[in-house]
Design a protein around this motif. Structure first.
Motif, short mmCIF file in Angstrom:
data_model
loop_
_atom_site.label_atom_id
_atom_site.label_comp_id
_atom_site.label_asym_id
_atom_site.label_seq_id
_atom_site.Cartn_x
_atom_site.Cartn_y
_atom_site.Cartn_z
N ILE A 16 20.79 19.16 6.51
CA ILE A 16 21.25 17.81 6.80
C ILE A 16 20.66 16.87 5.76
CG2 ILE A 16 21.36 15.98 8.54
CD1 ILE A 16 20.76 18.27 10.60
N ASP A 17 21.53 16.24 4.98
CA ASP A 17 21.07 15.46 3.82
C ASP A 17 21.89 14.18 3.73
OD1 ASP A 17 20.00 14.54 1.48
OD2 ASP A 17 20.81 16.14 0.22
N SER A 18 21.19 13.04 3.71
CA SER A 18 21.88 11.75 3.58
C SER A 18 21.98 11.30 2.13
CB SER A 18 21.12 10.68 4.37
OG SER A 18 19.84 10.44 3.79
N GLY A 19 21.15 11.90 1.23
CA GLY A 19 20.93 11.28 -0.07
C GLY A 19 19.85 10.23 0.09
N HIS A 20 19.26 9.75 -1.01
CA HIS A 20 18.15 8.82 -0.91
C HIS A 20 18.41 7.49 -1.60
CE1 HIS A 20 15.58 11.63 1.13
NE2 HIS A 20 15.73 12.54 0.18
N GLY A 21 19.65 7.16 -1.89
CA GLY A 21 19.98 5.85 -2.45
C GLY A 21 20.09 4.81 -1.36
N LEU A 22 20.04 3.53 -1.76
CA LEU A 22 20.18 2.47 -0.77
C LEU A 22 21.52 2.53 -0.07
CD1 LEU A 22 18.56 -0.62 -2.56
CD2 LEU A 22 17.64 0.72 -0.67
N GLY A 23 22.55 2.97 -0.78
CA GLY A 23 23.87 3.09 -0.19
C GLY A 23 23.96 4.22 0.83
N ASP A 24 22.98 5.14 0.81
CA ASP A 24 22.97 6.26 1.76
C ASP A 24 22.18 5.95 3.02
OD1 ASP A 24 24.30 7.93 -0.16
OD2 ASP A 24 22.36 8.21 -1.17
N ALA A 25 21.49 4.81 3.04
CA ALA A 25 20.51 4.53 4.08
C ALA A 25 21.11 3.84 5.29
CB ALA A 25 19.38 3.67 3.51
N LYS A 26 20.46 4.06 6.43
CA LYS A 26 20.72 3.31 7.65
C LYS A 26 19.69 2.17 7.74
CE LYS A 26 24.20 5.12 10.02
NZ LYS A 26 25.30 4.34 10.59
N PHE A 27 20.10 1.05 8.35
CA PHE A 27 19.32 -0.18 8.28
C PHE A 27 18.70 -0.53 9.63
CE2 PHE A 27 19.39 -4.81 8.99
CZ PHE A 27 18.52 -5.23 7.99
N SER A 28 17.46 -1.04 9.61
CA SER A 28 16.80 -1.59 10.79
C SER A 28 15.84 -2.68 10.32
CB SER A 28 16.05 -0.50 11.58
OG SER A 28 15.08 0.13 10.75
N VAL A 29 15.22 -3.38 11.26
CA VAL A 29 14.30 -4.47 10.90
C VAL A 29 12.97 -4.27 11.60
CG1 VAL A 29 16.16 -6.11 10.48
CG2 VAL A 29 15.13 -5.98 12.75
N THR A 30 11.92 -4.85 11.03
CA THR A 30 10.58 -4.83 11.62
C THR A 30 10.00 -6.23 11.57
OG1 THR A 30 9.49 -4.31 9.52
CG2 THR A 30 10.18 -2.44 10.89
N ILE A 31 8.94 -6.45 12.32
CA ILE A 31 8.24 -7.72 12.32
C ILE A 31 6.76 -7.47 12.03
CG2 ILE A 31 7.55 -9.75 13.64
CD1 ILE A 31 10.47 -9.75 12.99
N GLY A 32 6.22 -8.15 11.03
CA GLY A 32 4.80 -8.08 10.73
C GLY A 32 4.17 -9.45 10.89
N ALA A 33 2.95 -9.49 11.43
CA ALA A 33 2.26 -10.76 11.63
C ALA A 33 0.76 -10.51 11.56
CB ALA A 33 2.63 -11.39 12.98
N GLY A 34 0.00 -11.57 11.26
CA GLY A 34 -1.44 -11.39 11.17
C GLY A 34 -2.20 -12.70 11.20
N ALA A 35 -3.52 -12.59 11.33
CA ALA A 35 -4.42 -13.74 11.32
C ALA A 35 -5.66 -13.38 10.51
CB ALA A 35 -4.81 -14.14 12.74
N TYR A 36 -6.25 -14.39 9.87
CA TYR A 36 -7.44 -14.20 9.04
C TYR A 36 -8.41 -15.36 9.30
CZ TYR A 36 -10.43 -14.36 4.88
OH TYR A 36 -11.50 -14.43 4.03
N TYR A 37 -9.71 -15.03 9.39
CA TYR A 37 -10.73 -16.06 9.63
C TYR A 37 -11.95 -15.76 8.77
CZ TYR A 37 -14.43 -18.66 12.00
OH TYR A 37 -15.50 -19.48 12.29
N ARG A 38 -12.51 -16.81 8.20
CA ARG A 38 -13.74 -16.65 7.40
C ARG A 38 -14.75 -17.71 7.79
NH1 ARG A 38 -14.48 -16.41 0.76
NH2 ARG A 38 -16.77 -16.32 0.80
N ARG A 39 -16.00 -17.28 7.96
CA ARG A 39 -17.11 -18.17 8.21
C ARG A 39 -18.30 -17.66 7.43
NH1 ARG A 39 -17.83 -23.19 9.68
NH2 ARG A 39 -16.40 -22.91 11.45
N GLY A 40 -18.68 -18.39 6.38
CA GLY A 40 -19.78 -17.98 5.53
C GLY A 40 -19.48 -16.67 4.82
N ASN A 41 -20.33 -15.68 5.01
CA ASN A 41 -20.17 -14.38 4.36
C ASN A 41 -19.35 -13.39 5.19
OD1 ASN A 41 -21.70 -15.15 2.13
ND2 ASN A 41 -23.62 -14.51 3.09
N LEU A 42 -18.84 -13.84 6.33
CA LEU A 42 -18.12 -12.96 7.24
C LEU A 42 -16.62 -13.24 7.22
CD1 LEU A 42 -18.32 -10.78 9.50
CD2 LEU A 42 -18.45 -12.69 11.13
N GLU A 43 -15.82 -12.17 7.09
CA GLU A 43 -14.36 -12.30 7.13
C GLU A 43 -13.81 -11.37 8.20
OE1 GLU A 43 -12.46 -12.48 3.00
OE2 GLU A 43 -14.41 -11.55 2.58
#
Length: 476
Positions: free
Chosen positions: A203-230
């Motif tokens: 079973i082979d789809s090929g590996h080009g963008l035209g061969d691909a099936k599409f889906s979406v993801t969500i990425g999120a994050g937070a960052y905090y720094r105080r003095g020498n600590l991150e």
């Protein structure tokens, strides 16, 4: 300089000593080095933060362009019990292809001339699995019922935005995922290992963008720094928005070979050939949610200690669902629906890193990665080899000239042999289920539904791999 060098050597020795006290195993499909083997993570000022923590992208100053690649050399050996044979797959995973291959990362970011907003865009493969065993002219490969070839790729395109609110930064990175794949295996008729009677699937789809099936993801994050600590915390969602739960691979270049027994028709042909007897294959499987957290502390100028963890929710990925359609399948005695058991469970990926700067032009570091197993020992098979693993790494970052930086890393993954004495695969389950009238409440029928009604995978499994990463970053 001598004192600084001594501190670095001591730090690396301490990192290895701490990590060697724990056990680690590797999970299939996951790429643990998005952005290359370098100083990456949820508190790192790197374009690769688009994956590791979109909020930390705000630490990247000016405009930066990053190109990274990881070369992986691996050797997987399967020795099945009771004289069923052995095989070794020597795989090379390299990033040079179009679209970008496994281990590749390309990204760009800009702080728009200030410290409040930072935007970026990157493309990479967070989930990929590549294993290929040799094909025997006698059709008696010992790994054929679990895997002859596995090449599953999931390419992500991700824009990102980081915003600062005082000492806190937050970020978001929606992703667009393109899934392709190539899966090759055999199906035993009635659970009996008879090469001449096996149905074979490619079973082979090929590996080009035209061969691909599409889906979406969500990425999120937070960052905090105080003095020498991150502190950094990020989340990457499983794919959503596809026609199936998870991701789908459309195998337009599929072939399904009928058993070579009297009364059966010749092999069916891929639909790409427009043959009247063509067959179409479709794969569906799930990918995980990923939580990433990390802490960095600066002991004194130039000397950093970083600890991070990834929690990968693999328990959702329990099978690969294979469905085929074609006018000649039934007449050829080829099953049209197959379930391949995976049975993954959650994984913890733990890392500790020590690094030291030499006059702001050279940075040296040592990192140790530990990872719990994605499968129980009874579920280990040729398509999912997990075992005791530990990966020490050496890292370096050098300012070559002007605006260009070179990052490099090298890691060796060591794994003890895994002995499977009580395999979850039961070759008699299909026959037993039929005798019970197909009652799904019967244990044998449950095994059929889970994809465990296959020849046993009892045997010994070993795996060894090396990773070499390079990244070039232009900073303006």
């Amino acid at each position: 300089m001598r004192g600084g060098t001594g501190r670095v050597v001591s730090a690396l020795a301490l990192a290895i000593a701490i990590g060697s006290a724990s056990r680690a195993e590797a999970s299939p499909l996951d790429d643990p080095f998005v952005g290359g083997l370098g100083f990456t993570g949820p508190t790192s000022a790197s374009v690769s933060s688009i994956y590791w923590n979109p909020a930390a992208l705000g630490l990247v100053r000016g405009t930066q362009v990053m190109i990274a690649g990881t070369l992986r050399l691996s050797s997987t050996t399967v020795s099945r019990a009771a004289g069923a044979g052995s095989a070794t797959a020597h795989d090379v995973s390299q990033p040079i292809s179009y679209p970008i291959g496994p281990g590749a990362f390309m990204g760009i970011s800009s702080d728009l001339g200030g410290d409040r907003f930072t935007i970026g865009f990157a493309t990479y493969m967070p989930f990929v699995q590549q294993t290929k065993f040799a094909i025997s002219p006698n059709r008696d490969e010992p790994t054929r019922y679990q895997a002859l070839q596995v090449d599953l790729r999931n390419l992500a395109l991700a824009p990102a935005l980081s915003i600062r609110f005082g000492d806190v930064r937050v970020g978001i990175a929606p992703g667009f995922m393109f899934s392709t794949g190539h899966l090759r295996f055999a199906e035993a008729r009635g659970g009996t290992e008879t090469p001449a009677a096996d149905a074979r699937y490619d079973i082979d789809s090929g590996h080009g963008l035209g061969d691909a099936k599409f889906s979406v993801t969500i990425g999120a994050g937070a960052y905090y720094r105080r003095g020498n600590l991150e502190l950094g915390l990020a989340y990457q969602s499983r794919p959503i928005g596809a026609d199936v739960t998870g991701v789908e691979v459309a195998g337009e270049h599929t072939t399904a070979e009928a058993p070579t027994l009297p009364g059966f028709t010749p092999p069916t042909k891929p639909c790409a050939t427009t043959s009247p007897g063509c067959v179409f294959g479709d794969l569906a499987y799930r990918l995980p949610d990923v939580w990433i957290g990390g802490v960095t502390y600066r002991l004194h100028p130039g000397f950093e200690v970083s600890v991070m963890a990834r929690w990968i929710w693999w328990h959702l990925h329990d099978r690969i669902d294979v469905r085929l359609t074609g006018p000649t399948l039934e007449a050829s005695g080829i099953p049209e629906h197959i379930v391949l058991y995976r049975g993954f469970h959650d994984v913890w990926d733990l890392r500790g890193r020590l690094s030291y700067w030499f006059r702001e032009r050279v940075r040296l570091g040592g990192q140790l990665r530990l990872e719990t197993s994605a499968v129980d020992p009874s579920a280990v098979n040729a398509a999912a080899v997990d075992g005791f693993k530990v990966e020490p790494m050496l890292l370096v970052s050098v300012r070559m000239f002007g605006h260009f930086w070179l990052d490099a890393g090298y890691g060796v993954t060591l794994m003890s042999a895994v002995n499977v004495d009580n395999s979850v695969f039961d070759p008699d389950a299909a026959t037993t289920c039929t005798g019970k009238g197909g009652d799904l409440d019967q244990p044998a029928c449950m095994k059929v539904n889970a994809g465990q009604a296959r020849p046993t995978a009892t045997g010994t499994y070993t795996r060894f791999s090396q990773d070499l990463g390079l990244a070039i970053t232009a900073k303006f």
